[in-house]
Structures are given as C-alpha cells and as structure tokens.
Design an enzyme around this catalytic site. Structure first.
Site, mmCIF file in Angstrom:
data_model
loop_
_atom_site.group_PDB
_atom_site.id
_atom_site.type_symbol
_atom_site.label_atom_id
_atom_site.label_comp_id
_atom_site.label_asym_id
_atom_site.label_seq_id
_atom_site.Cartn_x
_atom_site.Cartn_y
_atom_site.Cartn_z
ATOM 1 N N ASP A 167 9.327 2.633 -0.398
ATOM 2 C CA ASP A 167 8.304 3.296 0.409
ATOM 3 C C ASP A 167 8.590 2.936 1.866
ATOM 4 O O ASP A 167 8.251 1.845 2.336
ATOM 5 C CB ASP A 167 6.914 2.829 -0.022
ATOM 6 N N TYR B 212 0.869 -1.182 0.000
ATOM 7 C CA TYR B 212 0.000 0.000 0.000
ATOM 8 C C TYR B 212 0.899 1.223 0.000
ATOM 9 O O TYR B 212 1.794 1.337 0.838
ATOM 10 C CB TYR B 212 -0.892 -0.016 1.243
ATOM 11 N N LYS C 145 4.763 9.286 8.768
ATOM 12 C CA LYS C 145 4.630 8.758 10.132
ATOM 13 C C LYS C 145 5.701 9.323 11.085
ATOM 14 O O LYS C 145 5.591 10.442 11.531
ATOM 15 C CB LYS C 145 4.597 7.234 10.095
HETATM 16 N N1 HOZ Z 1 -3.515 3.065 6.056
HETATM 17 C C1 HOZ Z 1 -3.210 3.113 7.448
HETATM 18 C C2 HOZ Z 1 -2.529 1.893 7.935
HETATM 19 N N2 HOZ Z 1 -1.859 1.107 7.024
HETATM 20 C C3 HOZ Z 1 -4.424 3.322 8.285
HETATM 21 C C4 HOZ Z 1 -4.670 4.723 8.455
HETATM 22 C C5 HOZ Z 1 -5.702 5.039 9.543
HETATM 23 O O1 HOZ Z 1 -6.779 4.482 9.559
HETATM 24 O O2 HOZ Z 1 -5.408 5.885 10.326
#
Ligand code: HOZ
Length: 430
Positions: free
Chosen positions: A238, A143, A266
């Site tokens: 990534d 992702y 992050k």
């Molecule tokens: N895409 C985020 C974790 N892989 C989740 C983001 C969220 O819900 O804060």
C-alpha cells in the site's frame, strides 16, 4: 483568533456528522476545535480568520509540489474548459498510466479509481479472485482505507478516535482478516504455517504512516516477499502515502523489492481525488472487462484528476527534486530532534524522503504497541503551541508529516524557531 472557524464548525455540526467529512480533522485527538481553511499557496495555508500557517499536513500527502502549484492549476483549468467528466475513455488516462508504469517498475498495468480506499478494496478483491483464497494478512496500526476488511486493528483516524475495530463489520469479515504486529516476521511465518492455503494476500504499508511514522526493520519487507512467494499468496504494497514520495518508484524502489500489486493515491492525483492499483500483468488481466473480477467507477479516470496527476508527476521529473526533498526533510527532522533533546524530552524521530514523524517516547517505535507508548497529551500541547506560532502539524500523534518542494529554507528555519519557542513555553508551564 479563530472565531470564524469556531462559528463555521458550529454551523457544520448541524448538518455534517461531527462537523467534518473525515474524522481526524475534528481535532478530537489534540483537543480544541478544527481550523477551517479557505486558501493555500506553496507551503502555507490560510484559515477563515486570515491566520496563515506553515503546513506540514499538505492535504495528508498529495501536495508534494506544494499547494496550488501553477503547472497543476493551469492543467486543471485547461481540462475543465474541455469538459469535467465524460464517462468515456480519454488519452490522459493512458498518458498517466504510462507515466506510472515507467516510474514504478513492478507495475505492468494500472487501473485508476477515485480514492485510496477504492484502490485497496479492489486490490484485495483481485488478490482473492486470483488466488482463489479468502484470508488477508494486515498489520495492526496500518491503515488501508475504510473498506470492511481493513478496519480490523486499523490506524489513522480509526486508531486516533479509539475505533480500530469499527462496529458494522460482519463476523465473516473479521474471520478473514488476520491482523499481526508490524515488523514481526515470526508472527507472519506462524500465520502462514496455520493458514497457508487460505491466505490470498499480505498487505502492508512499506513505511507505515498511519500509526505515526514507523519504519520497517531490516529484513521485514524482504521476509514478507519470501513468505508470500513460498506460500502462493500475493504481496500488496500500500503505497498510497509513500508512492512517488519517498522515491520516484516509492518505497519499493528504495527497498529494492517487487510486490505483486501496489495501491496508490494522493500524489498520483496531484490533489484531486484519485486512487490507483496496479501490478503484474497476469493478475491485473483478471479485471473486468478482460477477466471476471468486477470493479468500476463513474468518475474513474476523471479528466480533471488525470490532468492534475500528470502535471504533478511531470513536475517531479525535474532534476534533483528528490534529493532536495530529502535534504529539506532531514534538516527539519534534525532540527526538531535537537530542540526536543535540548529540553530533555524523550523522543523518536525519523524520515524517509519527504515523509517524517516523531513520537514523544523513550521506546523504539517498531509497531502499534510501541507507538502507543507515546505521550499523546504532550503531542496535543505541542500541536497547539505550534499552531499558535503559525505551524500546522497533523492533529494527531498517529499520522505522518509531509514536506513539499515549496518548503524552502526560510520556511524550515521559521518552523524550527517556532518549535524552539513552543517548547520553551511548554517547559515554562510544566
Ligand atoms: N486518513 C487520512 C490520513 N491518514 C486522513 C484523511 C483526512 O482527514 O483528510
């Protein structure tokens, strides 16, 4: 008791699609309704009904120093009193950029934006412009945020909620994204044989954290480096999740590899909205205003976000931090693995640094297909049994877990005791 969360969710659903601002939070993958949080400190998070949980979501990765670490809170407060946004350059941006460049050797220059999605979207545009090519290779279950090009066989919430190929994406975009199985170097080699002159970049999560936690096989990442070099494509790591987490210089430091571009998010924002992309100076200098590739943002390099990022990266410079994180996570993973094993539950569990994950399956998990062999119903029952015992895990099998410096020994022991009790309760029901 979670009555206040329930009524908060009912209220939210009237005005927010699904009641949440990011889909995994809706608990659809584990059943039930989401817990609404009101505060957090250290390794714990507290909901509207005053239930406190040991947290292994940790805002999905940014909080490597725990929730609300005093140095970060103080830095953000101080920055806020000076002004929340200027829309003009500040020295804090250069200070954070210098720190990033010093910690991640493959990054000569870095640009800040406001999310990981922006970072990957911009890195891809840059790679396309630099190479003069259109196609991108990604891996199924990885992702890279929710830009169109990456929502083909995507992981995280898209996978969890059954929309790995989101509607709303044009056929042209689909044609330009080649999605291949993670860890399958032969497939990458074949893609280069067929489309070598059209592939601008290969983008990969060096340690995949959005189809659960899946590690690269020996030779996979170095093979990507060789193939991209041989065919004149760029390699993009990534490291939104792994950056500053699995080592000071991220997965690329652990693996001894040098990608052309790296995307970050992050931890670099210390819990505030920050993304970043950086890499080779010759590539980064194609960016506007030096070069023609446009990318911009009103809140890019925001002073509060820079202050939080700086305080967090500085906090990580303390001696032995990474060794302690590695030891804590190893203890957690070994303890959980033993607890699953004692009850004869087929599982796979792994960690690198303070990032971990487990699957309830008897198959080795090396890609999306094998990740999908996991018993997601059992994960859902385990998730709720842990929640009832005061442990907050990711509300989806297809996410990673995160340990912080605030997860001290007693917290880990309490987590393992909760897991043992939860598994006993599940066993009694089964
Ligand atoms: N895409 C985020 C974790 N892989 C989740 C983001 C969220 O819900 O804060």
């Amino acid at each position: 008791m979670t009555e206040r969360s329930l009524s908060a969710f009912t209220r939210a659903k009237r005005v927010i699609p699904g009641g949440v601002n990011s889909p995994v939070r809706a608990f659809k993958a584990v059943g039930g309704t989401p817990i609404f949080m009101k505060s957090a400190t250290g390794c714990t998070i507290t909901d509207l009904d005053d239930n406190t949980y040991l947290d292994y979501v940790m805002s999905w990765g940014p909080l490597i120093l725990g929730h609300a670490p005093p140095a970060v809170v103080k830095a953000v407060q101080a920055a806020a009193t000076r002004g929340t946004s200027f829309g003009a350059p500040t020295e804090a941006e250069t200070e954070l950029a210098e720190l990033v460049v010093s910690m991640v050797p493959s990054i000569d220059k870095v640009r800040f934006c406001s999310s990981g999605t922006e970072a990957t979207m911009s890195a891809l545009r840059l790679a396309r412009a630099f190479t003069g090519r259109d196609k991108v290779v990604k891996f199924a279950g990885c992702y890279h945020g929710h830009a169109d090009a990456f929502l083909i066989s995507a992981g995280s919430g898209a996978l969890t909620l059954g929309t790995p190929d989101s509607p709303g994406i044009t056929q042209g975009t689909v044609r330009d994204t080649l999605s291949l199985p993670y860890n399958d170097l032969d497939a990458v080699s074949r893609a280069f044989d067929a489309h070598g002159r059209e592939i601008a970049a290969v983008i990969v999560e060096p340690y995949a954290g959005n189809m659960g936690f899946v590690l690269p096989r020996d030779g996979f990442l170095s093979g990507l480096r060789e193939l991209t070099n041989a065919h004149g494509a760029l390699l993009i790591f990534d490291e939104v999740m792994t950056g500053f987490r699995v080592a000071p210089g991220g997965a690329q430091e652990r693996e001894g590899l040098s990608p052309d571009l790296t995307t970050l998010g992050k931890i670099v924002g210390g819990g505030l909205p920050v993304g970043a992309f950086g890499g080779r100076a010759d590539v980064m200098e194609s960016l506007s205003p030096l070069g023609p590739v446009y990318q911009a943002g009103t809140l890019s390099g925001n002073p509060l976000a820079m202050a939080a990022g700086l305080a967090t990266l500085r906090g990580l410079q303390v001696a032995d931090t990474y060794e302690t994180l590695e030891r804590s996570t190893e203890r957690l993973v070994l303890g959980l693995g033993e607890a699953f094993g004692r009850r004869g539950i087929p599982h796979r569990i792994a960690h690198r640094g303070s990032m971990f994950g487990f699957f309830f399956t008897g198959c080795d998990v090396v890609d999306l297909a094998s990740a999908k062999t996991a018993d997601t119903a059992l994960y859902g029952r385990f998730f709720h049994a842990m929640l009832e015992r005061g442990v907050y895990l990711a509300p989806s099998q297809f996410e990673a877990g995160f340990v912080s410096t605030a997860h001290i020994a007693t917290a880990l022991d309490d987590t393992l005791a909760a897991a043992d009790d939860a598994l006993s309760a599940l066993h009694a029901v089964a």
